[in-house]
Motif scaffolding. Structure first.
Motif, PDB file in Angstrom:
ATOM      1  N   THR A   1       0.808  -1.178  -0.145  1.00 44.07           N
ATOM      2  CA  THR A   1       0.163   0.095  -0.256  1.00 44.07           C
ATOM      3  C   THR A   1       0.676   1.225   0.341  1.00 44.07           C
ATOM      4  OG1 THR A   1      -1.536  -0.965   1.344  1.00 44.07           O
ATOM      5  CG2 THR A   1      -1.762   1.384   1.238  1.00 44.07           C
ATOM      6  N   VAL A   2       2.144   1.027   0.943  1.00 43.88           N
ATOM      7  CA  VAL A   2       2.729   2.168   1.121  1.00 43.88           C
ATOM      8  C   VAL A   2       4.031   2.462  -0.633  1.00 43.88           C
ATOM      9  CG1 VAL A   2       4.833   3.499   1.632  1.00 43.88           C
ATOM     10  CG2 VAL A   2       2.760   2.187   3.229  1.00 43.88           C
ATOM     11  N   THR A   3       3.688   1.420  -1.375  1.00 43.25           N
ATOM     12  CA  THR A   3       4.337   1.584  -2.689  1.00 43.25           C
ATOM     13  C   THR A   3       3.620   1.902  -3.325  1.00 43.25           C
ATOM     14  OG1 THR A   3       5.582  -0.538  -2.198  1.00 43.25           O
ATOM     15  CG2 THR A   3       6.071   0.148  -4.455  1.00 43.25           C
ATOM     16  N   ALA A   4       2.579   2.071  -3.500  1.00 47.54           N
ATOM     17  CA  ALA A   4       1.273   1.982  -4.418  1.00 47.54           C
ATOM     18  C   ALA A   4       1.536   3.491  -3.894  1.00 47.54           C
ATOM     19  CB  ALA A   4       0.254   1.252  -3.871  1.00 47.54           C
TER      20      ALA A   4
ATOM     21  N   GLU B   1       4.972   8.840  -3.909  1.00 46.21           N
ATOM     22  CA  GLU B   1       5.506   9.306  -4.583  1.00 46.21           C
ATOM     23  C   GLU B   1       7.023  10.230  -4.285  1.00 46.21           C
ATOM     24  OE1 GLU B   1       3.010  13.462  -5.025  1.00 46.21           O
ATOM     25  OE2 GLU B   1       1.966  12.307  -5.536  1.00 46.21           O
ATOM     26  N   ALA B   2       7.953   9.406  -3.726  1.00 45.84           N
ATOM     27  CA  ALA B   2       8.756   9.997  -3.369  1.00 45.84           C
ATOM     28  C   ALA B   2      10.332   8.059  -3.185  1.00 45.84           C
ATOM     29  CB  ALA B   2       9.434  10.627  -1.890  1.00 45.84           C
ATOM     30  N   TYR B   3      11.556   8.662  -3.806  1.00 43.03           N
ATOM     31  CA  TYR B   3      12.119   7.371  -3.933  1.00 43.03           C
ATOM     32  C   TYR B   3      12.690   6.585  -2.500  1.00 43.03           C
ATOM     33  CZ  TYR B   3      16.113   4.314  -5.534  1.00 43.03           C
ATOM     34  OH  TYR B   3      16.626   3.564  -6.149  1.00 43.03           O
ATOM     35  N   LEU B   4      12.767   7.519  -1.730  1.00 42.73           N
ATOM     36  CA  LEU B   4      13.582   6.693  -0.711  1.00 42.73           C
ATOM     37  C   LEU B   4      12.062   6.421   0.208  1.00 42.73           C
ATOM     38  CD1 LEU B   4      15.988   9.627   0.755  1.00 42.73           C
ATOM     39  CD2 LEU B   4      16.475   7.316  -0.482  1.00 42.73           C
ATOM     40  N   LEU B   5      10.914   6.382   0.524  1.00 45.47           N
ATOM     41  CA  LEU B   5      10.086   6.006   0.764  1.00 45.47           C
ATOM     42  C   LEU B   5       9.817   4.503   0.429  1.00 45.47           C
ATOM     43  CD1 LEU B   5       7.439   6.135   3.044  1.00 45.47           C
ATOM     44  CD2 LEU B   5       6.352   7.101   1.716  1.00 45.47           C
ATOM     45  N   THR B   6       9.890   4.703  -1.359  1.00 43.71           N
ATOM     46  CA  THR B   6       9.580   3.770  -2.093  1.00 43.71           C
ATOM     47  C   THR B   6      10.157   2.898  -1.204  1.00 43.71           C
ATOM     48  OG1 THR B   6       8.477   4.668  -3.633  1.00 43.71           O
ATOM     49  CG2 THR B   6       9.093   2.624  -4.134  1.00 43.71           C
ATOM     50  N   MET B   7      11.377   3.489  -1.412  1.00 47.80           N
ATOM     51  CA  MET B   7      13.385   2.160  -0.783  1.00 47.80           C
ATOM     52  C   MET B   7      12.501   1.732   0.645  1.00 47.80           C
ATOM     53  SD  MET B   7      15.161   0.640  -3.349  1.00 47.80           S
ATOM     54  CE  MET B   7      16.698   1.091  -2.945  1.00 47.80           C
TER      55      MET B   7
ATOM     56  N   VAL C   1      10.732  -3.143   4.247  1.00 47.55           N
ATOM     57  CA  VAL C   1       9.740  -4.080   4.774  1.00 47.55           C
ATOM     58  C   VAL C   1       8.975  -5.416   4.395  1.00 47.55           C
ATOM     59  CG1 VAL C   1       7.333  -3.975   5.927  1.00 47.55           C
ATOM     60  CG2 VAL C   1       9.114  -1.987   6.440  1.00 47.55           C
ATOM     61  N   ALA C   2       8.387  -4.597   3.161  1.00 45.28           N
ATOM     62  CA  ALA C   2       7.999  -6.249   2.455  1.00 45.28           C
ATOM     63  C   ALA C   2       9.340  -7.737   2.307  1.00 45.28           C
ATOM     64  CB  ALA C   2       8.414  -5.471   0.735  1.00 45.28           C
ATOM     65  N   GLY C   3      10.533  -6.843   2.016  1.00 46.08           N
ATOM     66  CA  GLY C   3      11.460  -7.747   1.924  1.00 46.08           C
ATOM     67  C   GLY C   3      11.533  -8.226   3.616  1.00 46.08           C
ATOM     68  N   VAL C   4      11.234  -7.688   4.188  1.00 41.02           N
ATOM     69  CA  VAL C   4      11.503  -7.755   5.988  1.00 41.02           C
ATOM     70  C   VAL C   4      10.581  -9.022   6.453  1.00 41.02           C
ATOM     71  CG1 VAL C   4      11.067  -7.792   8.526  1.00 41.02           C
ATOM     72  CG2 VAL C   4      12.323  -6.235   6.693  1.00 41.02           C
ATOM     73  N   ALA C   5       9.144  -8.900   5.629  1.00 46.02           N
ATOM     74  CA  ALA C   5       7.864  -9.952   5.939  1.00 46.02           C
ATOM     75  C   ALA C   5       8.115 -10.923   5.490  1.00 46.02           C
ATOM     76  CB  ALA C   5       7.066  -8.778   5.211  1.00 46.02           C
ATOM     77  N   ALA C   6       8.858 -10.805   4.310  1.00 44.47           N
ATOM     78  CA  ALA C   6       9.058 -11.922   3.038  1.00 44.47           C
ATOM     79  C   ALA C   6      10.286 -12.896   3.422  1.00 44.47           C
ATOM     80  CB  ALA C   6      10.082 -11.948   2.077  1.00 44.47           C
TER      81      ALA C   6
ATOM     82  N   VAL D   1      -3.450   1.770 -16.969  1.00 41.09           N
ATOM     83  CA  VAL D   1      -3.541   2.187 -15.828  1.00 41.09           C
ATOM     84  C   VAL D   1      -2.474   2.922 -15.211  1.00 41.09           C
ATOM     85  CG1 VAL D   1      -4.972   2.037 -13.520  1.00 41.09           C
ATOM     86  CG2 VAL D   1      -5.750   0.881 -15.452  1.00 41.09           C
ATOM     87  N   SER D   2      -1.867   2.522 -14.065  1.00 43.14           N
ATOM     88  CA  SER D   2      -1.069   2.966 -13.667  1.00 43.14           C
ATOM     89  C   SER D   2       0.364   1.669 -12.930  1.00 43.14           C
ATOM     90  CB  SER D   2      -1.709   3.770 -12.640  1.00 43.14           C
ATOM     91  OG  SER D   2      -2.033   3.770 -11.636  1.00 43.14           O
ATOM     92  N   TRP D   3       1.307   1.616 -12.859  1.00 41.32           N
ATOM     93  CA  TRP D   3       1.755   0.887 -11.751  1.00 41.32           C
ATOM     94  C   TRP D   3       1.124   0.890 -10.305  1.00 41.32           C
ATOM     95  CZ3 TRP D   3       4.587   2.596  -7.982  1.00 41.32           C
ATOM     96  CH2 TRP D   3       4.577   3.653  -7.635  1.00 41.32           C
ATOM     97  N   GLN D   4       0.964   2.018  -9.971  1.00 37.62           N
ATOM     98  CA  GLN D   4       0.533   1.741  -8.777  1.00 37.62           C
ATOM     99  C   GLN D   4      -1.094   0.836  -8.444  1.00 37.62           C
ATOM    100  OE1 GLN D   4       1.326   4.795 -10.287  1.00 37.62           O
ATOM    101  NE2 GLN D   4       2.157   6.297  -9.514  1.00 37.62           N
ATOM    102  N   VAL D   5      -1.710   1.080  -9.300  1.00 33.07           N
ATOM    103  CA  VAL D   5      -2.941  -0.051  -9.151  1.00 33.07           C
ATOM    104  C   VAL D   5      -2.648  -0.918  -9.359  1.00 33.07           C
ATOM    105  CG1 VAL D   5      -4.649  -0.312 -10.925  1.00 33.07           C
ATOM    106  CG2 VAL D   5      -4.572   1.821 -11.218  1.00 33.07           C
ATOM    107  N   ALA D   6      -1.392  -2.244 -10.006  1.00 35.38           N
ATOM    108  CA  ALA D   6      -1.390  -2.444  -9.487  1.00 35.38           C
ATOM    109  C   ALA D   6      -0.463  -3.315  -8.166  1.00 35.38           C
ATOM    110  CB  ALA D   6       0.817  -3.608 -10.877  1.00 35.38           C
ATOM    111  N   PHE D   7      -0.003  -2.108  -7.515  1.00 34.92           N
ATOM    112  CA  PHE D   7       0.543  -2.921  -5.872  1.00 34.92           C
ATOM    113  C   PHE D   7      -1.096  -3.001  -5.256  1.00 34.92           C
ATOM    114  CE2 PHE D   7       4.776  -2.062  -7.557  1.00 34.92           C
ATOM    115  CZ  PHE D   7       5.617  -2.506  -7.055  1.00 34.92           C
TER     116      PHE D   7
END
Length: 417
Positions: free
Chosen positions: A109-112, A115-121, A126-131, A180-186
């Motif tokens: 949800t946060v990735t989607a 709008e900031a590269y650092l926040l996306t990273m 965090v997704a990697g930690v969950a993985a 649509v957009s890459w955000q919708v995919a996430f």
């Protein structure tokens, strides 16, 4: 992928509550829920591969920098898989799985919306930690749901989420990103994860955790597993084979764009994933008797695919042939490597530690592939990717061939020729 670290000499004693007795048949609804969890973890990791151009444009960074969203995900997993699985060893399995999947919902949800590269990273980390939590849990969870003679098939069903993610998820996400957009995919990933949480709560049986020596015991467990014959070659093959695969897969959209096939990225990924589904079906049917032969065939098929891409990438038809061979070789690889590691270490009571190391090295390779591929992209262009894969696969093939007694044995340990 794998399970949790164990004590070096004896298997951990179960906690006060004993595990439910496995049913005489495979519990398909529960195993399919695990397969969906594997699908979500795999798709979350690889989805940026089909969306790099659009993501890089919106985030205002280069495609190479955007490719590091795969790298930072893998780093999150590699850094946390062993310590977190040790720290949560006593948790009940359903609670732990629900926690890990909730982490995916939040991170996607946060990735989607970012709008900031650092926040996306940060969200990708965090997704990697969950993985790291999920992969260290899922294979062992699947095994505990099945009777002994069906445990290999149970793992194969759970791991089927990987090729489904590659065959359907990544192409569908790429299509959504284009239409649509890459955000919708996430955001679609978030919706799927919320549905899975309800599925797990309703249909997946619970199992108790296991007693643990704590995070401080992780190092002795790891050293013990490394001394078990066969574990080291399996881990080496995992590290280098995954590295070879990731170098190209992370930048597949950019690679195809250089060939004038950028508009066909979703179709190419669909072909790759469909071949991967065939591969995992074959592996699931034969792994109990033919682990060694299947592993050799897996490496050789990916090598032939790389050779075709290196020599004939100017032919779209041959690119599709190469991608088909690549999928046939790669689709069953996670099941093969996971089973080989578990079989090699199981008799010594080190299966959990070996699986945790496999998860860690798998993601080290994913991270390394993203970084290495980005460096190659900048220095030598996409044409260097297939040749790099060929060079990396030479020691992989030699290691599998040499591990005839332990690791990838001719007979026993989960499969012979």
């Amino acid at each position: 992928m794998p399970t949790k670290p164990t004590k070096p000499t004896n298997r951990r004693r179960p906690s006060k509550e004993t595990s439910p007795t496995p049913p005489p048949k495979l519990p398909l609804p529960a195993l399919l829920a695990l397969a969906t969890a594997v699908f979500i973890t795999s798709l979350t990791e690889t989805l940026p591969a089909g969306l790099l151009p659009a993501m890089s444009a919106d985030l205002g960074v280069s495609e190479s920098a955007t490719g590091q969203t795969v790298t930072v995900y893998a780093i999150g997993t590699a850094l946390t898989a062993i310590p977190l699985t040790a720290a949560t060893a006593g948790w009940r399995r359903k609670r732990l799985l629900l926690t890990a999947m909730a982490g995916f919902a939040a991170a996607n949800t946060v990735t989607a919306v970012s709008e900031a590269y650092l926040l996306t990273m940060a969200a990708r980390f965090v997704a990697g930690v969950a993985a790291g939590l999920a992969w260290a849990l899922l294979a062992g969870y699947a095994r505990r749901m099945a009777p002994a003679h069906l445990q290999g098939k149970a793992i194969a069903i759970a791991m089927a989420g990987i090729p489904v993610a590659l065959s359907l998820g990544v192409p569908a996400g790429t299509f959504l990103g284009e239409v649509v957009s890459w955000q919708v995919a996430f955001l679609a990933m978030t919706g799927l994860t919320v549905g899975l949480l309800a599925w797990i709560a309703a249909l997946v049986p619970d199992h108790p955790g296991q007693e643990s020596g704590g995070a401080g015991a992780t190092a002795p467990h790891t050293l013990h597993a490394l001394r078990v014959p066969g574990v080291t070659p399996v881990l080496f093959v995992t590290l280098v084979f995954v590295l070879a695969h990731t170098v190209l897969y992370t930048y597949i959209a950019t690679f195809l764009d250089e060939l004038g096939m950028g508009g066909s990225t979703d179709l190419v990924l669909l072909v790759f994933g469909a071949a991967s589904l065939v591969s995992i079906w074959i592996v699931g049917a034969l792994i109990h008797r033919r682990l060694r032969a299947l592993t050799l065939a897996s490496v050789l098929l990916v090598g032939v695919a790389a050779a075709v891409l290196a020599a004939f990438s100017d032919s779209p038809a041959l690119v599709y042939v190469a991608v088909t061979l690549w999928g046939l070789g790669w689709g069953g690889a996670p099941t093969l490597l996971q089973t080989a590691a578990g079989d090699a270490a199981d008799k010594a009571g080190a299966a959990d530690a070996a699986q945790a190391m496999l998860v860690t090295l798998w993601n080290v390779a994913m991270a390394g592939g993203g970084v290495f591929g980005g460096v190659l992209l900048g220095l030598a262009g996409t044409s260097s990717f297939p040749w790099t894969i060929l060079l990396l696969l030479v020691p992989v093939l030699l290691a599998v061939a040499a591990a005839r007694r332990h690791g990838f044995p001719v007979r026993g340990g989960g499969g012979g020729r």
